[in-house]
Design a protein around this motif. Structure first.
Motif, PDB file in Angstrom:
ATOM      1  N   MET A  64       2.193  -4.191  -2.703  1.00 54.21           N
ATOM      2  CA  MET A  64       1.349  -4.635  -1.696  1.00 54.21           C
ATOM      3  C   MET A  64       0.499  -5.840  -2.240  1.00 54.21           C
ATOM      4  O   MET A  64      -0.005  -5.596  -3.300  1.00 54.21           O
ATOM      5  N   LYS A  65       0.218  -6.716  -1.266  1.00 47.53           N
ATOM      6  CA  LYS A  65      -0.753  -7.818  -1.814  1.00 47.53           C
ATOM      7  C   LYS A  65      -1.487  -8.293  -0.728  1.00 47.53           C
ATOM      8  O   LYS A  65      -1.010  -8.447   0.541  1.00 47.53           O
ATOM      9  N   PHE A  66      -2.953  -8.372  -0.861  1.00 44.44           N
ATOM     10  CA  PHE A  66      -3.964  -8.714   0.071  1.00 44.44           C
ATOM     11  C   PHE A  66      -4.846  -9.675  -0.595  1.00 44.44           C
ATOM     12  O   PHE A  66      -5.100  -9.294  -1.407  1.00 44.44           O
ATOM     13  N   GLU A  67      -5.223 -10.687   0.141  1.00 43.92           N
ATOM     14  CA  GLU A  67      -6.300 -11.658  -0.360  1.00 43.92           C
ATOM     15  C   GLU A  67      -6.999 -11.906   0.861  1.00 43.92           C
ATOM     16  O   GLU A  67      -7.061 -12.439   1.848  1.00 43.92           O
ATOM     17  N   GLY A  68      -8.423 -11.412   0.952  1.00 43.16           N
ATOM     18  CA  GLY A  68      -9.448 -11.459   2.053  1.00 43.16           C
ATOM     19  C   GLY A  68     -10.669 -12.339   1.720  1.00 43.16           C
ATOM     20  O   GLY A  68     -10.723 -12.863   0.395  1.00 43.16           O
ATOM     21  N   ASN A  69     -11.630 -12.276   2.536  1.00 40.98           N
ATOM     22  CA  ASN A  69     -12.928 -12.724   2.126  1.00 40.98           C
ATOM     23  C   ASN A  69     -13.889 -12.037   1.316  1.00 40.98           C
ATOM     24  O   ASN A  69     -14.848 -12.249   0.790  1.00 40.98           O
TER      25      ASN A  69
END
Length: 716
Positions: free
Chosen positions: A1-6
């Motif tokens: 899994m990969k996630f990039e948020g603020n």
């Protein structure tokens, strides 16, 4: 899994370990606002459904882990109706419960400060690894609320009821050793090893060496106590907490009620109990006041930072005038790392100043805050001198001689000739006009006021006073020095008394008028202390010093004769003539003798009662409501005047100045917030009941206009 948020990012490795890194963009710290909670909710839902994930590590990319909720956003929650606020809390709980219920083990790697919601997310994890330099805690009771994202539910189950009550009701930050001792964390390691150690712990769990499922089950279930055990725990806790918190701060006692009910409930019902109690506290006027003070404090610190951002560093300082105040200033400077010269004309004064600084360093050693070597190094940063030779190359001088304008002007002119052209000269005057003191100086642009409050090491406020010719560079450097001393500086414009004492003396005038009308000073003290002041006006005058108050009273009467002048002799005049100067002389309104620790112990004085009887006659009963009104109205109106006349730049700075400078009751939020809560129209009506007492009780034209328009001083 990969996630990039603020606000966060997630990445998983081949072993199935996901790392959730909290990293709020464009911010030096992590805090939980609406966006952070939204991203966290989405990520936790996705992780729960990802069959490839075997374990979760939660860490931070900032120096602090998470400092808590974003209070500016949180304030909007408090303005919702009860049901809407409860729904917001439930949504946050759903996120944290989602972490606690993930189908794999979780570990928090606490690299730095984890407070409030930042610690509650750690409590939702199965295990916690903490840096030895980090601190954790649940400080919500200091804002008039209590933990609302599971703290009252999970912490008691983790560390025991008595420890949890102490953590939550005290609201203090806990160091790693104490957190480990109480069982709040599972391991303490060097700061650079937190992530690796947390990863290793997670691998141990995945290898079956630790049973996270049984731990979860025990922390979800109701706790078990016999009726006698329960009674002994909670009666003891209530007695200790109630004595410390007092009647004006209900959150700690409400937290105990919530904990007491919640520990016997399954975790979902305990959370519902926490939400219900939190809503009650969030709607209280005390929470509005304390959260408001928190926001005001942030505003004051930002204002100070705007002044000091381009200022050059103060590398060496000097204080003129030793004794208690000079020694206190010298200690504060040396203890924070800025070497300081302490100059006086008498060796005995230098001895007194060094003795004062030595005692303060000694107390730090006794409390375990410093080693003996560190204390000696700190004391070595103070250079006591009888001549000006050591002063020639300092960056800033604080003049702290006797509160007499002629003496101060003479000393200031003398020292100015010894300094570099770019050195800053300041006066620790409490009332005397900075513009007046600067009139004999050759470089008035390099001069300003720097008013410390006694005792220097405890009082957080420093007033930085701008004279008519003071340059902005001088203000900037002085503010920067105050910050380097660990103080909260507030920049004010020049007038007699500046902000704090200009507001304080109408309060003393209200007291003097009460005595003239027959009030018993001891009764007035008790009423105002019950109202929330740390000490009543008579006791405060004794601590300030009757001689100091007498001279300041003359300055204020000369500066504002229409409302601070008085005909005939008042109590301050009487005691000054009788040489009853308060604590410093052993007698004032009260008598003083040293207790076993060498501190002045207050005792009743029959002589003071008789002296006042000769001035005003026998005492009579005055209602508590009248005493409070007659004391508070002049103080509040004068605060409003200071804001209107631009003596102080904002309502936030005015209120924080009073809280930090004279101990204005924090639960009331400051004088302007106090009027906001009462409503300006109601305040003006109350003041009009006492208009016969003179100008001090007359609201300003602007106040009446604001009342008619239903305006407030603060936006919250």
């Amino acid at each position: 899994m990969k996630f990039e948020g603020n606000t966060l990012r997630v990445i998983s490795n081949e072993a199935g370990i996901a790392t959730l890194t909290l990293d709020l963009k464009d911010s030096s710290v992590n805090k939980f606002g609406a966006q952070a909670l939204s991203e966290l909710s989405d990520v936790i839902s996705e992780l729960a459904q990802d069959g490839s994930i075997k374990g979760l590590l939660i860490t931070s990319a900032k120096e602090a882990f998470v400092v808590g909720a974003d209070i500016t956003e949180f304030m909007t929650w408090f303005q919702l109706d009860d049901d809407a606020l409860a729904q917001k809390l439930q949504e946050a709980h759903d996120i944290f419960n989602g972490i606690a219920n993930l189908p794999f083990p979780t570990v928090a790697a606490i690299n730095g400060l984890a407070l409030g919601g930042g610690f509650e997310i750690c409590l939702a994890c199965d295990y916690r690894v903490m840096a030895d330099s980090a601190k954790v805690g649940l400080p919500e009771t200091q804002l008039g609320i209590y933990p609302g994202w599971g703290g009252t539910v999970r912490l008691p189950r983790l560390i025991g009821v008595d420890n949890a009550c102490e953590w939550i009701c005290g609201g203090q930050q806990k160091r790693s050793a104490e957190a480990m001792k109480d069982g709040a964390v599972d391991a303490v390691v060097a700061a650079g090893a937190v992530v690796d150690s947390a990863t290793h712990l997670l691998e141990q769990v995945l290898a079956g060496k630790l049973d996270y499922q049984s731990r979860r089950a025990s922390l979800r279930a109701p706790m078990q106590f016999s009726p006698i055990e329960k009674m002994m725990i909670f009666e003891s806790v209530r007695a200790v907490v109630g004595a410390k918190a007092g009647k004006h701060y209900p959150a700690p006692m409400e937290a105990i009620k919530t904990i007491e009910k919640g520990i016997f409930q399954p975790i979902d019902k305990a959370i519902a109990t926490e939400i219900k109690g939190f809503v009650k506290m969030a709607k209280s006027p005390v929470a509005r006041s304390l959260v408001g003070l928190f926001l005001n404090d942030q505003q004051v610190k930002k204002a100070a930072s705007r002044y000091s951002k381009d200022a050059s560093t103060i590398r060496h300082a000097a204080v003129l005038g030793a004794g208690i105040m000079g020694g206190g200033i010298a200690y504060q400077s040396a203890s924070k790392g800025t070497p300081i010269v302490m100059k006086d004309i008498r060796q005995e004064a230098l001895d007194l100043g060094m003795n004062e600084a030595g005692k303060l360093f000694g107390k730090q050693v006794e409390r375990g805050k410093l080693t003996t070597d560190k204390a000696m190094q700190g004391l070595g940063k103070i250079t006591p001198v009888l001549s000006y030779g050591e002063v020639a190359n300092v960056d800033i001088v604080v003049e702290a001689v006797v509160e007499n304008p002629k003496i101060k002007q003479s000393v200031l002119a003398e020292i100015e000739g010894q300094l570099r052209d770019d050195a800053i000269l300041t006066s620790n005057t409490s009332t005397i006009s900075i513009t007046h003191l600067a009139s004999e100086l050759k470089r008035p642009e390099n001069f300003c006021g720097m008013h410390f409050f006694n005792p220097v090491h405890r009082m957080p406020l420093v007033e930085v006073i701008r004279g008519a010719k003071t340059s902005e560079a001088t203000i900037a450097k002085t503010v920067a020095y105050a910050q380097a001393l660990g103080k909260t500086p507030i920049v004010v414009n020049d007038c007699p008394g500046f902000l704090v004492n200009r507001v304080l003396f109408p309060y003393f005038s209200g007291f003097s008028a009460l005595l003239k009308d027959g009030a018993d000073y001891q009764a007035v003290d008790k009423v105002m202390e019950r109202f929330g002041w740390p000490m009543g006006p008579a006791y405060l005058l004794d601590v300030v010093g009757i001689d100091t108050a007498f001279h300041a009273d003359q300055v204020m009467a000369q500066g504002f004769p229409d409302r601070m002048g008085h005909e005939g002799k008042n109590a301050i005049d009487l005691f000054f003539e009788s040489k009853r100067f308060g604590q410093k002389s052993g007698s004032g309104f009260y008598l003083y003798e040293e207790d076993k620790k060498g501190k002045p112990k207050k005792l009743k004085s029959e002589e003071s009662v008789q002296l006042l009887n000769t001035l005003h006659g026998a005492t009579k009963d005055i209602s508590e409501e009248e005493i409070i009104a007659r004391m508070m109205i002049p103080l509040c109106i004068e605060t409003a005047r200071c804001l209107e006349e631009n003596i102080v730049a904002s309502a936030a700075e005015a209120d924080m100045g009073l809280v930090y400078g004279i101990g204005f009751p924090p639960y009331l939020g400051g004088a302007l917030h106090y009027m906001d809560e009462m409503g300006l129209a109601a305040f003006c009506e109350l003041a009009d009941q006492y208009k016969h007492l003179g100008k001090l009780y007359e609201p300003t034209v602007t106040m009446r206009e604001m009342a008619a328009q239903q305006r407030r001083y603060h936006p919250y």
